[in-house]
Scaffold this active site. Structure first.
Site, PDB file in Angstrom:
ATOM      1  N   CYS A 183       0.825  -1.205   0.000  1.00  0.00           N
ATOM      2  CA  CYS A 183       0.000   0.000   0.000  1.00  0.00           C
ATOM      3  C   CYS A 183       0.863   1.260   0.000  1.00  0.00           C
ATOM      4  O   CYS A 183       0.712   2.154   0.836  1.00  0.00           O
ATOM      5  CB  CYS A 183      -0.930  -0.011   1.201  1.00  0.00           C
ATOM      6  SG  CYS A 183      -2.284   1.162   1.065  1.00  0.00           S
ATOM      7  N   TYR A 217      21.213  -9.736  -1.738  1.00  0.00           N
ATOM      8  CA  TYR A 217      20.554  -8.583  -1.132  1.00  0.00           C
ATOM      9  C   TYR A 217      19.083  -8.493  -1.523  1.00  0.00           C
ATOM     10  O   TYR A 217      18.555  -7.412  -1.754  1.00  0.00           O
ATOM     11  CB  TYR A 217      21.295  -7.292  -1.506  1.00  0.00           C
ATOM     12  CG  TYR A 217      22.744  -7.347  -1.104  1.00  0.00           C
ATOM     13  CD1 TYR A 217      23.125  -7.194   0.226  1.00  0.00           C
ATOM     14  CD2 TYR A 217      23.743  -7.597  -2.044  1.00  0.00           C
ATOM     15  CE1 TYR A 217      24.454  -7.284   0.607  1.00  0.00           C
ATOM     16  CE2 TYR A 217      25.079  -7.684  -1.667  1.00  0.00           C
ATOM     17  CZ  TYR A 217      25.420  -7.527  -0.342  1.00  0.00           C
ATOM     18  OH  TYR A 217      26.728  -7.618   0.036  1.00  0.00           O
TER      19      TYR A 217
END
Length: 402
Positions: free
Chosen positions: A328, A356
């Protein structure tokens, strides 16, 4: 990587899903060792922060690699994976003396990057050998957030403070057994890296008792077709010759160390997601997937590029899409990418997902972190289960508010 194999893995383990190819990891490890084969004593210490899954660490242990760690937790993961303490180097930044003491008690090689801690550690433990991390004041690497050897970096002891280091050594009688630097990730210009090594060679001359020089890493891998990457073979040829000459001048066969992370595991990783919704606006076609920056934050954090392709419809007519997540907030993996026609339910594959990526994942929006799979010797192994609701709440202490 075969599309059908990847699709079958999503059917077997669900999505989103991280997949790692052990063959690629092994081949990258062998590339470095072969590039520096003329060096008598070479030691690679895989950077655990790139991908800390214990099964991945066990693979590096099987390859006779050491590991580079930045926290006591990474040290403990390495020990759990079977590494001997002497094959672990601990290179923290800004940690307490207490944590360094705990790691030292485990028998791990300590690497200190500031004068204050160096002096305190030397005063209390003069008989425990330590390495010192030097900041060469060289700007190298890709994104400024991963360039760590420049003059304004928080990492390392300034090259101009070497006299202070020597004064600490003289006052505490501590033993400095190694010199270290790390300029940053995504090294493009070998000559810049070699310039930094000269600074480290000159520093090493000030410490005649050292046993090794650690040049860090940051070697760049390609992220898309035609991309520039570090020519590890050319670097190996040039630096090996210089290192061997230095050892003769120094009067001692030192060990050359590197701590590669991304170079070893980035290209071995694939991140697989299902397309939830294809949404047409006035100017953009969005492909929304069942993931977000909670699973893969690098494009949002570093503006990093991950090639995205549709493995469900690889031969479809190419169109332009912005691939976005379900968080969101704005979480765009790639804008206006030319991808084979995407349909709802298709599986998209993100390349260079071995380094990563999972290690930076979170439970933001209370989403579960995904599963991980390792392909090894022709078999697929689940090396981390997808989280469940119980994982979200297991450490929460729920109080009675009545």
């Amino acid at each position: 990587m075969d599309n059908q194999l990847l699709l079958s893995l999503t059917e077997k383990y669900g999505s989103p899903l991280y997949v790692y190819n052990a063959d690629k990891i092994i081949s990258q490890y062998n590339r470095i060792t072969e590039a520096f084969s003329s060096v008598k004593n070479l030691k690679l210490n895989y950077a655990v922060k790139a991908n800390s899954n214990i099964s991945v660490l066990k693979l590096f242990n099987k390859l006779s690699s050491g590991i580079d760690t930045v926290s006591i937790q990474e040290v403990q993961l390495g020990l759990e994976a079977g590494f001997y303490p002497e094959n672990i180097i601990y290179t923290p930044n800004g940690v307490s003396l207490q944590e360094i003491e705990q790691v030292a008690n485990l028998g791990v090689q300590i690497n200190i990057d500031n004068i204050s801690i160096l002096e305190q550690f030397g005063h209390h433990y003069p008989n425990i050998p330590v390495c010192v991390r030097i900041n060469p004041h060289i700007m190298a690497g890709g994104n400024h957030k991963i360039s760590v050897g420049h003059i304004d970096s928080k990492f390392g002891i300034s090259i101009h403070q070497v006299p202070h280091i020597k004064r600490v050594v003289e006052n505490t009688k501590m033993h400095i057994n190694g010199i270290h630097m790390h300029t940053g990730s995504d090294i493009l210009d070998i000559d810049v890296f070699l310039a930094a090594t000269e600074i480290l060679f000159n520093t090493a001359k000030e410490f005649p008792q050292i046993d090794f020089i650690d040049f860090g890493s940051g070697f760049k891998v390609p992220y898309k077709e035609g991309d520039i990457s570090t020519n590890i073979e050319e670097l190996g040829e040039k630096l090996s010759k210089r290192f061997n000459t230095f050892c003769k001048e120094f009067g001692k066969d030192l060990t050359l160390m590197f701590e590669p992370g991304k170079f070893l595991v980035s290209e071995a990783g694939y991140f697989l997601t299902h397309v939830n919704v294809v949404k047409q606006t006035t100017s953009t076609v969005f492909a929304s997937v069942d993931s977000g920056f909670n699973h893969l934050i690098r494009p949002m954090l570093y503006d990093s590029y991950h090639h995205i392709h549709n493995i469900s419809n690889p031969n479809g007519r190419e169109r332009y899409y912005s691939v976005v997540g379900y968080i969101c907030e704005t979480d765009t993996f790639g804008s206006n990418r030319r991808i084979s026609e995407i349909r709802e339910g298709d599986v998209l594959c993100f390349n260079n997902a071995g380094a990563y990526c999972y290690t930076m994942a979170s439970n933001y929006n209370s989403r579960y972190r995904p599963a991980e799979v390792l392909l090894y010797n022709g078999n697929d192994y689940l090396i981390r289960k997808q989280e469940t609701f119980n994982d979200l709440i297991k450490n929460q202490v729920i109080i009675d508010l009545d």
